[in-house]
Structures are given as C-alpha cells and as structure tokens.
Design an enzyme around this catalytic site. Structure first.
Site, short mmCIF file in Angstrom:
data_model
loop_
_atom_site.label_atom_id
_atom_site.label_comp_id
_atom_site.label_asym_id
_atom_site.label_seq_id
_atom_site.Cartn_x
_atom_site.Cartn_y
_atom_site.Cartn_z
CB SER A 213 -0.75 0.03 1.02
OG SER A 213 -1.55 0.56 0.92
CD GLU B 131 -5.32 -4.78 -4.11
OE1 GLU B 131 -5.07 -4.07 -2.78
OE2 GLU B 131 -3.84 -4.45 -4.48
CG HIS C 221 -5.22 -2.52 0.07
ND1 HIS C 221 -5.01 -2.64 -1.18
CD2 HIS C 221 -5.11 -2.01 0.61
CE1 HIS C 221 -3.77 -1.24 -0.58
NE2 HIS C 221 -3.84 -0.87 0.62
#
Length: 488
Positions: free
Chosen positions: A184, A315, A408
């Site tokens: 991320s 995600e 995610h």
C-alpha cells in the site's frame, strides 16, 4: 540475550529458538522541537548497553476508520522517539557470513501504521535478516506549504536505509544485498525510493505490493492541500503554526481533511489528490522526488535494481464490503471513478466492465475500478517499463466478510507466513491455507536471495503472472479485457 554494537552504541536483544531480535532501535533523533519539520538527524550516542527488547514508539496517528479498524492490525505507542526500527536475524549470522537483508516499509495511506505491527521472525528463521522501519506520517511527514524541506517521511525512509548500510553487518546482514519491500503506502514508498536519487545504492532489489509509481503530487497541489488543512485546523498556513497546535487537534484535522477529499474529489479543490484521495503523499519537489516515480523509472531510474510487483484481485472491496455499502452504491458512481481514475474512455469502460460482471452490484463494479486503476494498472506499468520485472496477483478470498474477496492488505500475513497469530485472524479467518502462506513467503525470500522468485519475468508478449491461490500457477495476461482500459 545478546548484544550488538551500532554506530550509536551497544544494543541488547533477545534470542528465541535461534532468532535474535532487536526492537525499537533509533536510526534518527526524535523529530520534535526544532527538528519537527527538518530532515532526519543522527540519534544521540548512548553509553552502556541500550535495551532493545520491545517495540518502540510509533508515529503520531489516529485510528483506522470503522469498520476497517476491526480488520487491519495496528498498534499506537505514543512517544517522541519514534524514528526507530526493528531487526530480526539468525543468531548464528551474528559474527558469521553476511546474509541477505529485507527491509519492510509499512502501509497505512501515509497516515497510519508502524514497523512495530510486524514480526520478522519467519524471515530470520529462513535465513535472511529482516528489518521493519517507522517514518513520519501525515502532517509531520508530508504536509508542505511550499517552504522548507518537503517529503520528510521519504527522507526518514532513506535515513533508515542509510542506517542499514552502516550497521546491518554487525547483525549478520549484507549491506550490498538489500531488498526493500512494502504494501500500500509502503509499496508506493518503495516505488518512490526507486526514483529518488538520494536512495541510489542503498538497495539492490525491490518488491512493490499493492502500490505503484503513480502517487506523487505537484507542488501546487501540495500547497492547496496544506492551506486547506491549516484552515480546518484554524491556524496560519505555515508549519510553525501547525506545530504549535494541540496534538489531538492536529490528528482530528487530518481526518476531517481526508473526509473532505473523499466527499468532494474535485481537481479544482485538490489538484492531483482528487484522483487518488490521498491528501498526504510525496510531493514532486524536483530534488528528493524529481518527478512522478513511474515516469522516472520508465526513463531508467534504478534500471539495475531487480523488481517484483503485484496486487490483489479485489483490492477495492476492503473499502466497501465491511461497511455493507456495496449493494447501495448508485449507478453513477462507477462513471465518476472511471473518469477521475484515468480510464481512457470512461463510459465505454463502465459498459465493458459491466459486460463481464453482469451479476455484480454497482458497488462491486466501483471496487473493480479502484482495484485496477489504483493498484493493478500501476503495477503493470512498472513491469512494462522495467525489463525483467516479476509480476504476481493474489487471488485467495477471505471468508470473514461477505463480498470481501481478495481485498487490499489480505496478502500481507501470507507474505510473512504468519497465519497462526490473532493479529491477522479478523482479516484471514481461522482456516486460511498455510500452504499458500509457505509458498508466497518462499517466493519473497527466493527473490531477495537470488533475484528470481520462481516464475518467468513479465514481458509484452507473454505477460507472465504468478497467480497465488489454493492452487497457484503462472497465467498469461489475466483479464486482458480489463487491463486495456487503463493503458497509457
């Protein structure tokens, strides 16, 4: 217990089952007082032996927004001395032949997270030296009014890598064989470091997980964001006024600003930030971050650095499924995302995605756009512009929340081979496949040790992608009908 000498003094760590760990080791002086908005400075040396037995302080931050805070692990430990790192190493490596090093850069949208959430024991167990780091977040790391030193959070990451270069041999690590990796915001930071001149030579390999080189704002956008932040906080638009404000008010204003960006993602208000909803991110200052990272990488920056990139299949669902809002998303929202996220033909993109997802809600369609525009497409652009890059996609789906899918951050406990602890169980559930974790963990270590994770590199002809699931294998160009809408 075991002791190691660093450039600032001796540190004392613990040894458990052949793995030595040293936690909360400072790599820079506390960024407070006159140092608050300055580049990181070396820590003050200490006499005697400093205990490095527990995780150190963490960067000032608020909580993840609910209900995501129930799924993502986070630990906040307030204190000034938060520019610290943690080291795990095979006990026998100390004083022996140097081992490859892996340096983890945590995620959290540049406003949350710390290196103290993670346990590097499994990496040291399998023969590498593992380091996790902290860096300044939010206002302290990325707020810039156009004056003073920008990108302090990135400079902190570089300072941590310089500490690794200067000290890691004492812990049994090889400073010439360093792999940086992150997820991320950590993956975006990794891409930024690939393009940063000051980071040259500090690492030889990099892994970008659910990030990319598309995140960096113009100076004009940074000033727009900073001025609006100061207005929300109720202070003059300069760093000195911000530094004098109440610490809790500073964090509350961060959250209020993020909410404004999400509610009104208009370019006239936020500039570049309107496309990615990250009000705190690196700024293209011309020196530390000389240009958009993916552009610099395409032009040859870090062309000698081995690279692996990848993303998760769903995600965007992390941001919709836990709230239960996906079925309630109205039809116009995917069109807005397609336009702001950079689809070549937004209306045609919505129609094409709908064709392949006729049984999904408009919220699921929006999540698919978020997945591809913000994560998958940037990863593939890096692979296409950096010859010899290895590409993966994580597809195992969490059973914990209806519709969560392969969201995610779900791959992180698999990469760390850490499915047994309670830390990740809210996201993975109690029966996540340990064989998949072992396979991913091995691929990451193999890449750090040899430069080859075990599958063919990506190219324009085959587009070879390792798909990780309960049954893993290489696929050629997964979902080409989606990929083409985000090509630049």
């Amino acid at each position: 217990m075991t002791e190691v000498k660093t450039s600032s003094g001796f540190v004392r760590g613990t040894v458990v089952d052949g793995v030595a760990s040293f936690k909360g080791v400072p790599f820079a002086a506390p960024p407070v007082g006159d140092r608050r908005f300055r580049a990181p400075e070396p820590p003050e040396p200490w006499d005697g032996v400093r205990d490095a037995l527990d995780y150190g302080h963490t960067a000032p931050q608020g909580d993840y927004p609910p209900p995501i805070d129930k799924l993502l692990a986070n630990v906040v430990n307030d204190g000034d001395d938060y520019l610290n790192l943690n080291v795990w190493t095979p006990e026998q490596a100390i004083g022996g032949d140097p081992r490859p090093v892996m340096v983890w850069i945590h995620g959290g949208a540049f406003v949350n997270g710390s290196g103290g959430i993670y346990d590097g024991t499994t990496f040291a167990r399998d023969g590498v030296v593992m380091v996790s780091i902290n860096y300044r977040l939010g206002v302290n790391g990325f707020l810039w009014f156009g004056e003073g030193t920008p990108n302090l959070g990135i400079l902190d990451q570089i300072a941590a890598l310089e500490w690794v270069r200067d000290n890691i041999r004492a812990f049994g690590g090889d400073p010439d064989k360093v792999t940086i990796f992150g997820e991320s915001a950590g993956g975006m930071s990794t891409a930024t470091l690939l393009a940063a001149p000051a980071a040259r030579g500090l690492f030889s390999r990099a892994i970008v997980q659910s990030g990319g080189g598309h995140i960096a704002m113009s100076p004009g956008s940074a000033v727009k964001v900073a001025r609006r932040y100061a207005k929300i906080l109720g202070v003059e638009p300069n760093r000195e006024a911000v530094a004098a404000a109440d610490p809790q008010a500073i964090l509350a204003a961060q959250s209020a600003l993020a909410a404004e960006v999400s509610k009104k993602p208009f370019k006239r208000l936020w500039g570049d930030v309107a496309a990615n909803h990250l009000p705190f991110e690196p700024v293209i200052d011309g020196t530390i971050v000389p240009g958009l990272p993916e552009t610099a990488i395409a032009a040859g920056a870090s062309s000698d650095v081995g690279l692996m990139v990848g993303s998760n299949a769903h995600e965007g669902r992390l941001f919709l499924a836990p709230t239960g809002s996906a079925p309630k998303v109205p039809p116009f929202v995917p069109y807005v995302y397609a336009r702001t996220a950079g689809a070549k033909k937004p209306a045609a993109t919505v129609k094409a995605y709908r064709k392949h997802r006729s049984d999904e809600s408009w919220g699921d369609l929006t999540a698919a756009f978020m997945t591809d525009a913000y994560f998958r497409a940037p990863a593939l652009r890096l692979a296409e512009s950096h010859p010899g890059t290895y590409v993966y996609e994580f597809q195992w789906e969490s059973p914990q929340v209806p519709g969560l899918g392969s969201c995610h951050a779900l791959e992180v406990p698999f990469v760390f081979d850490s499915l047994d602890g309670a830390k990740y169980s809210a996201l993975t559930g109690p029966s996540a496949p340990k064989g998949l974790a072992a396979a991913m963990h091995k691929a990451w270590i193999d890449f750090a040790v040899t430069g080859d994770p075990g599958w063919p590199a990506y190219d324009h002809t085959t587009r070879s992608t390792m798909v990780f699931n309960t049954t893993s294998g290489v696929q050629s160009d997964p979902r080409p009908h989606d990929r083409r809408h985000w090509e630049r």
